[in-house]
Design an enzyme around this catalytic site. Structure first.
Site, PDB file in Angstrom:
ATOM      1  N   GLU A 153      -1.576   6.970  -2.861  1.00  0.00           N
ATOM      2  CA  GLU A 153      -2.645   7.705  -2.161  1.00  0.00           C
ATOM      3  C   GLU A 153      -3.449   8.496  -3.188  1.00  0.00           C
ATOM      4  OE1 GLU A 153      -1.066   9.960   1.104  1.00  0.00           O
ATOM      5  OE2 GLU A 153      -0.259   8.135   2.045  1.00  0.00           O
TER       6      GLU A 153
ATOM      7  N   ALA B  93       0.839  -1.204   0.000  1.00  0.00           N
ATOM      8  CA  ALA B  93       0.000   0.000   0.000  1.00  0.00           C
ATOM      9  C   ALA B  93       0.872   1.252   0.000  1.00  0.00           C
ATOM     10  CB  ALA B  93      -0.921  -0.021   1.221  1.00  0.00           C
TER      11      ALA B  93
ATOM     12  N   GLN C 225      -0.555 -10.436 -47.204  1.00  0.00           N
ATOM     13  CA  GLN C 225       0.697  -9.843 -46.714  1.00  0.00           C
ATOM     14  C   GLN C 225       0.459  -8.847 -45.560  1.00  0.00           C
ATOM     15  OE1 GLN C 225       3.296  -7.441 -49.316  1.00  0.00           O
ATOM     16  NE2 GLN C 225       4.715  -9.142 -49.178  1.00  0.00           N
TER      17      GLN C 225
ATOM     18  N   ILE D 204      -6.789  -8.151 -36.159  1.00  0.00           N
ATOM     19  CA  ILE D 204      -6.742  -9.362 -36.994  1.00  0.00           C
ATOM     20  C   ILE D 204      -8.041 -10.157 -36.836  1.00  0.00           C
ATOM     21  CG2 ILE D 204      -5.598 -11.627 -37.214  1.00  0.00           C
ATOM     22  CD1 ILE D 204      -2.917 -10.141 -36.724  1.00  0.00           C
ATOM     23  N   HIS D 205      -8.643 -10.079 -35.646  1.00  0.00           N
ATOM     24  CA  HIS D 205      -9.901 -10.802 -35.402  1.00  0.00           C
ATOM     25  C   HIS D 205     -11.110 -10.110 -36.046  1.00  0.00           C
ATOM     26  CE1 HIS D 205      -7.631 -13.049 -32.369  1.00  0.00           C
ATOM     27  NE2 HIS D 205      -8.652 -13.860 -32.256  1.00  0.00           N
ATOM     28  N   GLY D 206     -10.907  -8.949 -36.649  1.00  0.00           N
ATOM     29  CA  GLY D 206     -12.038  -8.240 -37.263  1.00  0.00           C
ATOM     30  C   GLY D 206     -13.138  -7.984 -36.236  1.00  0.00           C
TER      31      GLY D 206
ATOM     32  N   GLU E 257       3.552  -0.341 -11.152  1.00  0.00           N
ATOM     33  CA  GLU E 257       4.980  -0.365 -10.765  1.00  0.00           C
ATOM     34  C   GLU E 257       5.756   0.762 -11.434  1.00  0.00           C
ATOM     35  OE1 GLU E 257       5.610  -2.315  -8.428  1.00  0.00           O
ATOM     36  OE2 GLU E 257       3.954  -3.722  -8.617  1.00  0.00           O
TER      37      GLU E 257
HETATM   38  C1  LIG Z   1      -5.317  -1.626 -11.367  1.00  0.00           C
HETATM   39  C2  LIG Z   1      -4.291  -0.921 -10.547  1.00  0.00           C
HETATM   40  C3  LIG Z   1      -3.687  -1.587  -9.481  1.00  0.00           C
HETATM   41  C4  LIG Z   1      -2.782  -0.899  -8.661  1.00  0.00           C
HETATM   42  N1  LIG Z   1      -2.262  -1.560  -7.570  1.00  0.00           N
HETATM   43  C5  LIG Z   1      -1.520  -0.839  -6.679  1.00  0.00           C
HETATM   44  C6  LIG Z   1      -1.098  -1.455  -5.445  1.00  0.00           C
HETATM   45  O1  LIG Z   1      -1.330  -2.635  -5.188  1.00  0.00           O
HETATM   46  N2  LIG Z   1      -0.415  -0.692  -4.559  1.00  0.00           N
HETATM   47  C7  LIG Z   1      -0.118   0.622  -4.799  1.00  0.00           C
HETATM   48  O2  LIG Z   1       0.476   1.242  -3.950  1.00  0.00           O
HETATM   49  N3  LIG Z   1      -0.509   1.222  -5.962  1.00  0.00           N
HETATM   50  C8  LIG Z   1      -1.208   0.527  -6.895  1.00  0.00           C
HETATM   51  N4  LIG Z   1      -1.616   1.124  -8.065  1.00  0.00           N
HETATM   52  C9  LIG Z   1      -1.308   2.529  -8.289  1.00  0.00           C
HETATM   53  C10 LIG Z   1      -0.214   2.758  -9.314  1.00  0.00           C
HETATM   54  O3  LIG Z   1       1.018   2.350  -8.817  1.00  0.00           O
HETATM   55  C11 LIG Z   1      -0.260   4.270  -9.661  1.00  0.00           C
HETATM   56  O4  LIG Z   1      -1.469   4.478 -10.361  1.00  0.00           O
HETATM   57  C12 LIG Z   1       0.909   4.698 -10.500  1.00  0.00           C
HETATM   58  O5  LIG Z   1       2.071   4.711  -9.720  1.00  0.00           O
HETATM   59  C13 LIG Z   1       0.690   6.111 -11.098  1.00  0.00           C
HETATM   60  O6  LIG Z   1       0.279   7.014 -10.139  1.00  0.00           O
HETATM   61  P1  LIG Z   1      -0.987   7.946 -10.409  1.00  0.00           P
HETATM   62  O7  LIG Z   1      -2.099   7.100 -10.887  1.00  0.00           O
HETATM   63  O8  LIG Z   1      -1.211   8.749  -9.167  1.00  0.00           O
HETATM   64  O9  LIG Z   1      -0.567   8.905 -11.605  1.00  0.00           O
HETATM   65  P2  LIG Z   1       0.163  10.329 -11.482  1.00  0.00           P
HETATM   66  O10 LIG Z   1       1.355  10.198 -10.620  1.00  0.00           O
HETATM   67  O11 LIG Z   1      -0.829  11.351 -11.128  1.00  0.00           O
HETATM   68  O12 LIG Z   1       0.624  10.536 -12.990  1.00  0.00           O
HETATM   69  C14 LIG Z   1      -0.281  10.982 -14.013  1.00  0.00           C
HETATM   70  C15 LIG Z   1       0.482  11.065 -15.338  1.00  0.00           C
HETATM   71  O13 LIG Z   1       1.566  11.990 -15.237  1.00  0.00           O
HETATM   72  C16 LIG Z   1       2.787  11.326 -15.567  1.00  0.00           C
HETATM   73  N5  LIG Z   1       3.845  11.854 -14.720  1.00  0.00           N
HETATM   74  C17 LIG Z   1       3.841  12.014 -13.376  1.00  0.00           C
HETATM   75  N6  LIG Z   1       4.987  12.551 -12.954  1.00  0.00           N
HETATM   76  C18 LIG Z   1       5.769  12.725 -14.045  1.00  0.00           C
HETATM   77  C19 LIG Z   1       7.092  13.233 -14.276  1.00  0.00           C
HETATM   78  N7  LIG Z   1       7.873  13.633 -13.285  1.00  0.00           N
HETATM   79  N8  LIG Z   1       7.545  13.266 -15.549  1.00  0.00           N
HETATM   80  C20 LIG Z   1       6.797  12.819 -16.578  1.00  0.00           C
HETATM   81  N9  LIG Z   1       5.542  12.336 -16.426  1.00  0.00           N
HETATM   82  C21 LIG Z   1       5.038  12.284 -15.180  1.00  0.00           C
HETATM   83  C22 LIG Z   1       2.524   9.850 -15.294  1.00  0.00           C
HETATM   84  O14 LIG Z   1       3.399   9.044 -16.044  1.00  0.00           O
HETATM   85  C23 LIG Z   1       1.083   9.721 -15.747  1.00  0.00           C
HETATM   86  O15 LIG Z   1       1.054   9.609 -17.148  1.00  0.00           O
HETATM   87  C24 LIG Z   1      -2.455   0.448  -8.938  1.00  0.00           C
HETATM   88  C25 LIG Z   1      -3.022   1.089 -10.046  1.00  0.00           C
HETATM   89  C26 LIG Z   1      -3.918   0.420 -10.851  1.00  0.00           C
HETATM   90  C27 LIG Z   1      -4.536   1.144 -12.029  1.00  0.00           C
END
Ligand SMILES: Cc1cc2nc3c(=O)[nH]c(=O)nc-3n(C[C@H](O)[C@H](O)[C@H](O)COP(=O)(O)OP(=O)(O)OC[C@H]3O[C@@H](n4cnc5c(N)ncnc54)[C@H](O)[C@@H]3O)c2cc1C
Length: 396
Positions: free
Chosen positions: A137, A134, A291, A349-351, A375
């Site tokens: 946030e 976790a 092709q 490909i599956h149309g 991640e």
């Molecule tokens: C299905 C799912 C499961 C998940 N499971 C977990 C979990 O088990 N535990 C957990 O802790 N989290 C979890 N997450 C959260 C996930 O790790 C975050 O969503 C992710 O790290 C991105 O954070 P954010 O959504 O707040 O995007 P933001 O940080 O708000 O980013 C928004 C956009 O801005 C871009 N961005 C942000 N900062 C920069 C920068 N400095 N330079 C360039 N681009 C930038 C990002 O790439 C993104 O495109 C999960 C998310 C999903 C969708």
């Protein structure tokens, strides 16, 4: 110098190739017999696969990377990645049930005290306690140092307040590695961060289950901590200020896991397209003889293979005990984009059938984008790769 070599040797894990093959055969048979026939039903109902989780316990998946002394299989990252690829080629979602769980276990095994390892790892290895990690946030995902959840020292323990979101296994899991601020004023910010073992108990409320595009069945949820009290020995390593480092080092393995999921989807999408394109005929011949379709298949096959090789390259570096954030970042970036592109191309490909819920490819198409976000987003992967690359290649 020798100390470093010994530390790396201690971390190195190996498996006899015959044992690895036997294990992978067992997993592949399980996927074919138990997972493949049920996946559409589970996915469409967005139902948690309790029956499969029981079977995953028997297969030892919840202890796959946990040390043998704690009852785990102690698999090398490369073997583990191959398992994740095999399962994800049919159903990526279920790998999230043990991936996030193993990241919690990894944090405890790598950074925990002997007491923490002895108390938690045997239960985690059996799947008796299942959990996740976790970090995220509502206002802090990529910028993890901006989290607001705090742990305040109170007598022999800590009182935690704050909220986490998107937590995989948030509903079905019962224990989490929880990233907090123990010193919200610290500069640099990461020095005030700590990682706790946070079991479900009074003070932890599970918020709503989040509805998602894909990655169905596995529960993603909000966790709310209100005056949640834990004893001081639940602080991983029992040392404040290490949390950001501990959480980030788990992400190296986490990125290999996500890359392996991407490989699975890329290969699964390719397999579906390969089969479909040989059966579907237009203008008097199978579409694989056109092709335009051949060009797509060639690109898909090349992407899938490159993704597999990059992922195993990163996993092998991890198994040798080397720092591999560059390799893991490249693998995660490439394999997740390969998953997305192969799923899209296979759908085309599956149309029209690619757009049908009766076929598997639309599910892969919905599942693939998660691998580009989880991640560490691919935008951030590129930044990490570039920084590392420049560091390793200073101008003469
Ligand atoms: C299905 C799912 C499961 C998940 N499971 C977990 C979990 O088990 N535990 C957990 O802790 N989290 C979890 N997450 C959260 C996930 O790790 C975050 O969503 C992710 O790290 C991105 O954070 P954010 O959504 O707040 O995007 P933001 O940080 O708000 O980013 C928004 C956009 O801005 C871009 N961005 C942000 N900062 C920069 C920068 N400095 N330079 C360039 N681009 C930038 C990002 O790439 C993104 O495109 C999960 C998310 C999903 C969708």
């Amino acid at each position: 110098m020798l100390e470093g070599v010994n530390a790396r040797a201690a971390k190195r894990r190996e498996i006899d190739p015959a044992d690895e093959r036997e294990l992978l055969d067992a997993i592949e048979r399980w996927v074919e017999r138990e997972v493949a026939p049920r996946v559409l039903e589970y996915d469409h109902a967005d139902r948690y696969p309790h029956e499969l989780v029981e079977q995953m316990k028997e297969l030892g998946l919840f202890g796959a990377t946990i040390g043998a002394e704690y009852g785990g299989l102690a698999l090398p990252a490369a073997t583990y990645a191959r398992i994740v690829m095999a399962i994800s080629s049919v159903w990526m979602s279920i790998t999230g049930i043990f991936n996030s769980h193993l990241m919690l276990a990894h944090a405890i095994e790598r950074f925990g005290t002997d007491r923490q390892k002895g108390e938690w790892l045997p239960k985690l290895a059996k799947g008796e306690v299942r959990g996740g990690i976790a970090l995220t946030e509502p206002d802090a995902g990529t910028d993890l140092q901006g989290i607001r959840t705090t742990a305040r020292r109170a007598g022999d323990g800590y009182v935690i307040n704050g909220a986490k979101t998107w937590i995989s296994n948030g509903i079905e899991g019962s224990c989490f590695a929880l990233l907090v601020k123990t010193d919200p004023q610290a500069e640099p910010r990461h020095k005030g961060m700590s990682l706790f073992i946070a079991p479900k108990q009074e003070g932890l409320k599970v918020g709503r289950k989040l509805e998602k595009l894909g990655y169905k069945c596995i529960d993603s949820a909000e966790l709310v901590f209100e005056s949640y009290s834990v004893p001081a020995h639940y602080l991983i390593g029992e040392q404040e200020g290490q949390g950001f480092y501990q959480a980030s080092s788990g992400l190296e393995l986490g990125r290999i896991n996500v890359a392996a999921r991407g490989v699975g989807i890329a290969e699964g999408a390719l397999a579906l397209a390969t089969k479909y394109s040989q059966g579907r005929k237009t203008f008097g011949k199978p579409i694989c003889d056109h092709q335009a379709i051949q060009l797509k298949l060639a690109d898909m096959a090349t992407r899938a293979r490159a993704a597999r090789l990059l992922t195993l390259d990163a996993a092998n570096a991890f198994d040798r005990g080397e720092r591999c954030d560059l390799e893991a970042g490249m693998a995660k970036l490439f394999a997740s984009e390969a998953a997305l592109e192969n799923a899209t191309e296979s759908m085309r490909i599956h149309g029209a059938y690619g757009y049908s819920k009766e076929y598997h490819i639309e599910r892969l198409y919905r599942d693939a984008p998660l691998t580009c976000i989880g991640e560490g987003t691919n935008e951030m992967q590129r930044i990490i790769i570039a920084r590392q690359w420049i560091k390793h290649h200073p101008a003469p």
